[in-house]
Design a protein around this motif. Structure first.
Motif, short mmCIF file in Angstrom:
data_model
loop_
_atom_site.label_atom_id
_atom_site.label_comp_id
_atom_site.label_asym_id
_atom_site.label_seq_id
_atom_site.Cartn_x
_atom_site.Cartn_y
_atom_site.Cartn_z
N ASN A 1 7.41 2.56 -7.85
CA ASN A 1 6.95 2.84 -9.14
C ASN A 1 6.84 3.85 -8.98
O ASN A 1 7.47 4.39 -10.63
N GLU A 2 7.14 5.05 -8.88
CA GLU A 2 6.72 6.29 -9.11
C GLU A 2 8.81 7.04 -9.53
O GLU A 2 9.36 7.20 -9.98
N LYS B 1 15.45 6.72 -10.93
CA LYS B 1 16.34 6.77 -10.08
C LYS B 1 16.56 7.85 -9.10
O LYS B 1 17.42 7.77 -7.89
N GLY B 2 15.53 7.37 -8.13
CA GLY B 2 14.87 8.28 -6.84
C GLY B 2 16.01 7.44 -5.46
O GLY B 2 15.68 6.35 -5.53
N GLU B 3 15.52 8.39 -5.19
CA GLU B 3 16.17 7.64 -3.91
C GLU B 3 14.84 7.67 -2.86
O GLU B 3 14.03 8.76 -2.61
N ILE B 4 15.40 6.91 -1.39
CA ILE B 4 13.84 6.40 -0.78
C ILE B 4 13.53 7.96 -0.29
O ILE B 4 14.52 8.55 0.79
N PRO B 5 12.24 8.59 0.40
CA PRO B 5 11.50 10.01 0.44
C PRO B 5 12.19 9.82 2.14
O PRO B 5 11.80 8.39 2.49
N ASP C 1 0.57 -0.73 -0.11
CA ASP C 1 0.73 -0.49 -0.28
C ASP C 1 0.77 1.40 -0.14
O ASP C 1 0.51 2.04 -0.63
N GLU C 2 2.05 0.93 0.91
CA GLU C 2 3.02 2.60 0.77
C GLU C 2 4.39 2.27 0.50
O GLU C 2 4.37 3.75 -0.16
N VAL C 3 4.87 1.27 0.02
CA VAL C 3 6.36 0.97 -0.75
C VAL C 3 6.08 0.72 -1.54
O VAL C 3 7.11 1.77 -2.79
N LEU C 4 5.57 -0.14 -2.90
CA LEU C 4 4.80 -0.35 -3.89
C LEU C 4 4.68 0.76 -4.45
O LEU C 4 5.73 1.80 -5.94
N PRO C 5 3.93 1.69 -4.77
CA PRO C 5 3.43 3.28 -5.77
C PRO C 5 5.54 4.37 -5.29
O PRO C 5 5.43 4.45 -6.54
#
Length: 417
Positions: free
Chosen positions: A51-52, A57-61, A44-48
């Motif tokens: 995918n974005e 090549k973004g970092e974990i927010p 519910d929270e990590v997968l979206p």
């Protein structure tokens, strides 16, 4: 990115614990609850977010790191009296499998906590760092490998020279994930050369380089390594040019003396045993993601007037994939249980790391084949699973290193070996 497996996993999910007659001996209601919580969070929270951000090549927010802290995942293996969940390697790997199913880097960031970087001599400071680690406000990085010391860690050449009440560190480290974003870097250094006839691992110690998140301290510089996958945090090539570390920031394990010349290598080896089982769990998560995505795609895609899941060849391929995932999961849980029992598991950890990661490569590769041309696009998640699975056979010791560890326990070494 098209999501072929974005729905949340519910209680009917075939990967969740089965009816009582089918439950494994290590099943407990608490573990089942933890697993289901981790699964819902991942889907519910990590997968979206994955995918974005992964295509960028973004970092974990930061907001996702905060959620991991709220759930207690940074302190799974930290004692309850120190602010953690007080659980074991088994639960750590179970949660990591669920997170890796969504984004491997989120499962990986957990390893940068769990009490890492807290083994200092002062008990009060250690207690404070443990609580910060459990809360997710003490997240680190590990600098082990070098350009000429990866599989051969005994060849570490980065030097630390004592200068009064400080260590002065000079050298180069490579493959240091999360280095700039970390609160600290645990650095494997050479403080002395081995004497003739001694092991090359003699003289290695670990130092705790404390730093501010998002910056490097004076004397430390680096550049990110552009990777094929494993996005979510940056991996660094670091140069140490006279970096100063307080003398009290020498890592000291339980019962170790500050002048123990073999402590650093032993600490690295002990760390790697758990890390290899953790990698096996992450590999299972990636492979399971590929299976789940394939189940949905085989029902969605139609050819010759039928869903392609009607064709026996593809059904049998899916069955083989699912069986391999189940086998690897059972194995990593067995080894995790042994580690929690305090059993020596170097061979078993190498075996499960070898078996699970090679399985993940096979299964994710087959999943891409089942997806056909769509699998070779960035429109589907399966290409991410494949890219990340490929790395699992390399980090924490390549498959070849695992085979060496295993075979060394089975056959005598020749004088040249």
């Amino acid at each position: 990115m098209t999501s072929t497996a974005s729905r949340s996993a519910g209680t009917t999910d075939p990967w969740l614990p089965q009816p009582p007659a089918l439950l494994p001996p290590w099943h407990t209601p608490a573990r089942a609850e933890l697993q289901e919580q981790a699964r819902r969070f991942a889907m519910d929270e990590v997968l979206p977010v994955a995918n974005e951000l992964d295509p960028q090549k973004g970092e974990i927010p930061q907001r996702l790191l905060e959620r991991l802290g709220e759930l207690g995942y940074f302190g799974i293996t930290i004692a309850a009296e120190d602010g953690g969940l007080g659980l074991g390697v088994f639960e750590y790997c179970t949660v990591s499998e669920e997170l890796a199913r969504a984004w491997m880097s989120v499962a990986s960031i957990l390893a940068r906590s769990q009490g890492m970087g807290t083994s200092v001599a002062d008990p009060a400071r250690r207690a404070d760092l443990l609580r910060r680690s459990a809360a997710g406000s003490w997240i680190g990085a590990v600098a082990l490998s070098e350009p000429e010391a990866g599989s051969d860690l005994a060849n570490v050449q980065t030097r630390a020279v004592r200068d009064g009440d400080e260590w002065v560190v000079t050298g180069r480290k490579r493959w240091c994930g999360n280095a700039k974003a970390a609160d600290f870097i645990q650095v494997l250094v050479r403080v002395a050369d081995p004497q003739p006839g001694e092991s090359r691992s003699r003289g290695l110690r670990n130092l705790l380089l404390v730093k501010e998140r998002g910056t490097f301290p004076p004397g430390l510089s680096g550049h990110p390594i552009d990777k094929v996958g494993y996005h979510g945090f940056l991996t660094w090539d670091l140069t140490f040019d006279g970096v100063r570390v307080p003398a009290e920031d020498l890592i000291v394990g339980p019962g170790e003396a500050g002048d123990d010349p073999g402590a650093g290598f032993r600490e690295a080896q002990a760390f790697l045993n758990t890390a290899r089982v953790h990698t096996a769990a992450r590999a299972v998560g990636l492979a399971r993601a590929a299976v789940e995505d394939s189940v949905l795609y085989l029902q969605e895609r139609e050819q010759f007037g039928h869903p392609i899941g009607d064709f026996q060849a593809l059904r049998f391929a899916l069955a083989d994939m699912a069986a391999q995932v189940e086998q690897a999961r059972a194995f990593y849980r067995q080894v995790a249980h042994l580690l929690d029992e305090g059993r020596p598991c170097e061979r078993e950890a190498a075996m499960v790391k070898l078996q699970a990661t090679e399985m993940a490569v096979r299964v994710t590769n087959q999943a891409m084949q089942l997806h056909g041309g769509n699998g070779y696009t960035t429109e589907r998640q399966v290409e991410r699973h494949w890219r990340d699975a490929r790395l699992t056979t390399i980090f924490e010791g390549t498959s070849e290193i695992q085979k060496r560890i295993i075979s060394n326990t089975m056959l005598p070494r020749s004088p040249l070996g």
